[in-house]
Write a protein that holds these residues in place. Structure first.
Motif, PDB file in Angstrom:
ATOM      1  N   GLY A 125       0.748  -1.164  -0.112  1.00  0.00           N
ATOM      2  CA  GLY A 125      -0.194  -0.115  -0.158  1.00  0.00           C
ATOM      3  C   GLY A 125       0.706   1.059   0.080  1.00  0.00           C
ATOM      4  N   GLN A 126       2.060   1.207   0.079  1.00  0.00           N
ATOM      5  CA  GLN A 126       2.930   2.259   0.021  1.00  0.00           C
ATOM      6  C   GLN A 126       3.977   2.001  -0.892  1.00  0.00           C
ATOM      7  OE1 GLN A 126       4.450   3.459   3.848  1.00  0.00           O
ATOM      8  NE2 GLN A 126       2.448   3.567   4.867  1.00  0.00           N
ATOM      9  N   ILE A 144      -1.889   9.704  -3.152  1.00  0.00           N
ATOM     10  CA  ILE A 144      -1.911   8.896  -1.929  1.00  0.00           C
ATOM     11  C   ILE A 144      -3.386   8.720  -1.845  1.00  0.00           C
ATOM     12  CG2 ILE A 144      -2.248   8.966   0.350  1.00  0.00           C
ATOM     13  CD1 ILE A 144       0.649  10.566   0.439  1.00  0.00           C
ATOM     14  N   GLU A 145      -4.051   7.424  -1.738  1.00  0.00           N
ATOM     15  CA  GLU A 145      -5.286   7.083  -1.538  1.00  0.00           C
ATOM     16  C   GLU A 145      -5.686   6.127  -0.286  1.00  0.00           C
ATOM     17  OE1 GLU A 145      -7.424   7.126  -5.931  1.00  0.00           O
ATOM     18  OE2 GLU A 145      -7.371   5.207  -4.811  1.00  0.00           O
ATOM     19  N   GLN A 146      -6.451   6.715   0.697  1.00  0.00           N
ATOM     20  CA  GLN A 146      -6.418   6.022   1.648  1.00  0.00           C
ATOM     21  C   GLN A 146      -8.045   6.154   2.430  1.00  0.00           C
ATOM     22  OE1 GLN A 146      -4.437   4.158   3.388  1.00  0.00           O
ATOM     23  NE2 GLN A 146      -5.969   3.473   4.868  1.00  0.00           N
ATOM     24  N   LEU A 185     -11.036   6.459   4.648  1.00  0.00           N
ATOM     25  CA  LEU A 185     -11.154   6.965   6.097  1.00  0.00           C
ATOM     26  C   LEU A 185     -12.555   7.377   6.414  1.00  0.00           C
ATOM     27  CD1 LEU A 185      -8.546  10.028   5.994  1.00  0.00           C
ATOM     28  CD2 LEU A 185      -8.231   7.703   6.891  1.00  0.00           C
ATOM     29  N   ARG A 190      -7.895  11.382  -0.944  1.00  0.00           N
ATOM     30  CA  ARG A 190      -6.955  11.372  -2.210  1.00  0.00           C
ATOM     31  C   ARG A 190      -5.882  12.639  -1.792  1.00  0.00           C
ATOM     32  NH1 ARG A 190      -7.358  10.703  -8.546  1.00  0.00           N
ATOM     33  NH2 ARG A 190      -7.552   8.605  -7.928  1.00  0.00           N
ATOM     34  N   SER A 229      -8.871   9.248  10.909  1.00  0.00           N
ATOM     35  CA  SER A 229      -7.666   8.187  10.572  1.00  0.00           C
ATOM     36  C   SER A 229      -7.383   7.164  11.593  1.00  0.00           C
ATOM     37  CB  SER A 229      -6.466   9.161  10.258  1.00  0.00           C
ATOM     38  OG  SER A 229      -5.555   8.258   9.968  1.00  0.00           O
ATOM     39  N   LEU A 235      -1.855  11.001   7.568  1.00  0.00           N
ATOM     40  CA  LEU A 235      -1.666   9.646   7.857  1.00  0.00           C
ATOM     41  C   LEU A 235      -0.195   9.116   8.419  1.00  0.00           C
ATOM     42  CD1 LEU A 235      -3.255   8.735   4.144  1.00  0.00           C
ATOM     43  CD2 LEU A 235      -4.190   8.696   6.293  1.00  0.00           C
ATOM     44  N   MET A 289       2.430   9.251   6.928  1.00  0.00           N
ATOM     45  CA  MET A 289       3.486   8.541   5.773  1.00  0.00           C
ATOM     46  C   MET A 289       4.949   9.148   5.577  1.00  0.00           C
ATOM     47  SD  MET A 289       0.043   7.838   3.085  1.00  0.00           S
ATOM     48  CE  MET A 289       1.463   6.878   2.241  1.00  0.00           C
ATOM     49  N   GLY A 303       1.322   6.244  -2.135  1.00  0.00           N
ATOM     50  CA  GLY A 303       0.642   4.906  -2.444  1.00  0.00           C
ATOM     51  C   GLY A 303       0.593   4.633  -3.773  1.00  0.00           C
TER      52      GLY A 303
END
Length: 416
Positions: free
Chosen positions: A74-75, A99-101, A103, A117, A171, A217, A219, A224
């Protein structure tokens, strides 16, 4: 098929028979109407399905690109060399980091699942699909480090939000305590609200600057996804074949076909099936032309015999009745083309009017994906439908025209 003056005159008289053949005229009129409806239905349905596929493709590719490189966990940690390789690949137009996550988002007690995003500011403002579809607020108000985001219009409706309001993003990646991980809840200012036109995207997307997403996040400097656009979406596999091997050790490369395979395959199958089902309407209309011409030949048997004794050739009789049948098919095809053009031009007002008077939501975007009824006319396809209609009319006029040409005047006039 060239007709002489007297052949054209007789064909016109047979197209508009007298009172004694009123029933034949009724059957011919029904045949013309059937051809009109068949051609119109086929053009309308195929154009709507073409429009649906094209609109869906444009929206999906406009927001997701032609392909993506996604890290196995995922990264993508060391992502800059991969980004440069993607940009330098022949046939690649652009490659951008994302980046897509998933939440959770909340506002005044309402909670919705969202897809965060993170994008570079230049990529956000350079995305035509986003920039040209701002419905509320100002995209220029979105700035890195200002705790601002832009969201989809359906999400705004669900949470009761407007530009200028605040939205809280939740998050699960938070601080670790003796009692477990405490989720992070951060409030962001809504700079603008956009409407892409795809319900799932408008209901899920929350877009913010890349650095702000990395901070939320936790990161660091990783991303991602790398989104890739090519010169030709249909040949994306061949264009990215060399890049696929180079990124295999850090991530997987997926193109738009792989990511949306079931959807586009279902649309293709449905399109073919609908074409042949609706083509049967044209064939039924051609059968009506056949039956009306057979009745016309029987009703005009004596006239045909008299014309034959006056010197009319078998070829003339063949041409006259073929002209009658083709005139019905041709007029029906032309009328169907005009009717389809009118309905397609006013398609959305017609849907809105039907919904208003029936009280039913015929185009629920949560089911149909696209928010409005699309249409895209393919001239080649329209020509094919017209050829099918005219070809069927031609084939079904051959038998009655041949019967008329085979009439023996001696047998018909023997007892006159």
């Amino acid at each position: 098929m060239i007709l002489t003056a007297y052949e054209r005159m007789i064909a016109r008289r047979y197209l508009l028979p007298g009172k004694e053949e009123a029933f034949i005229f009724l059957v011919a009129s029904i045949s013309l109407l059937a051809v009109t409806l068949g051609v119109a239905a086929l053009i309308i349905v195929m154009s709507v399905m073409n429009g649906f596929r094209a609109e869906l493709f444009d929206k999906i590719v406009g927001i997701n690109g032609h392909a993506v490189v996604q890290g196995y966990n995922g990264q993508l940690i060391n992502w800059r060399p991969i980004l440069e390789e993607a940009k330098n690949t022949p046939g690649v137009v652009s490659a951008i980091p994302l980046i897509e996550q998933p939440l959770m988002a909340s506002h005044e007690g309402r909670v919705e699942g969202v897809l965060l995003r993170g994008m570079e500011m230049g990529d956000i403002k350079g995305n035509t699909l986003i920039r040209s579809n701002i419905r509320e607020g100002n995209l220029n108000a979105l700035r890195q480090g200002s705790n601002s985001v832009i969201i989809g219009i359906r999400l705004a409706e669900q949470l009761g939000l407007h530009a200028g309001d605040d939205i809280s993003l939740i998050s699960p990646a938070g601080q670790t305590t003796p009692f477990g991980t405490v989720p992070r809840i951060v409030s962001y200012h809504i700079a603008a609200i956009f409407e892409i036109g795809v319900y799932d995207y408008d209901k899920a997307f929350v877009i913010m600057p890349m650095a702000d997403a990395q901070t939320l996040l936790m990161m660091d400097n990783t991303i991602g996804i790398i989104e890739i656009r090519t010169t030709n979406a249909d040949h994306v596999g061949q264009i990215l074949s060399s890049l696929r091997a180079r990124v295999a050790n850090v991530g997987v490369l997926q193109d738009w076909r792989t990511m949306n395979a079931s959807l586009f395959q279902a649309l293709s199958v449905e399109r073919v099936v609908m074409f042949w089902i609706l083509a049967l309407i044209i064939l039924v209309a051609a059968f009506n032309i056949l039956s009306s011409l057979i009745m016309l030949v029987r009703a005009k048997n004596r006239d045909i015999a008299i014309l034959r004794t006056m010197g009319a050739s078998r070829l003339s009789m063949l041409k006259i009745f073929m002209a009658v049948g083709l005139a019905i098919g041709g007029l029906g095809t032309l009328a169907g083309l005009i009717l389809a053009s009118i309905i397609l031009y006013f398609r959305q007002p017609l849907v809105d009017a039907i919904q208003y008077f029936s009280g039913q939501d015929l185009w629920d975007p949560s089911i149909r994906i696209i928010t409005q009824l699309p249409a895209r006319v393919d001239p080649i396809e329209v020509l094919g439908i017209m050829a099918l209609s005219l070809g069927s009319s031609f084939l079904f006029t051959l038998y009655p025209a041949w019967k008329a040409a085979s009439t023996d005047p001696v047998e018909v006039l023997r007892y006159e």
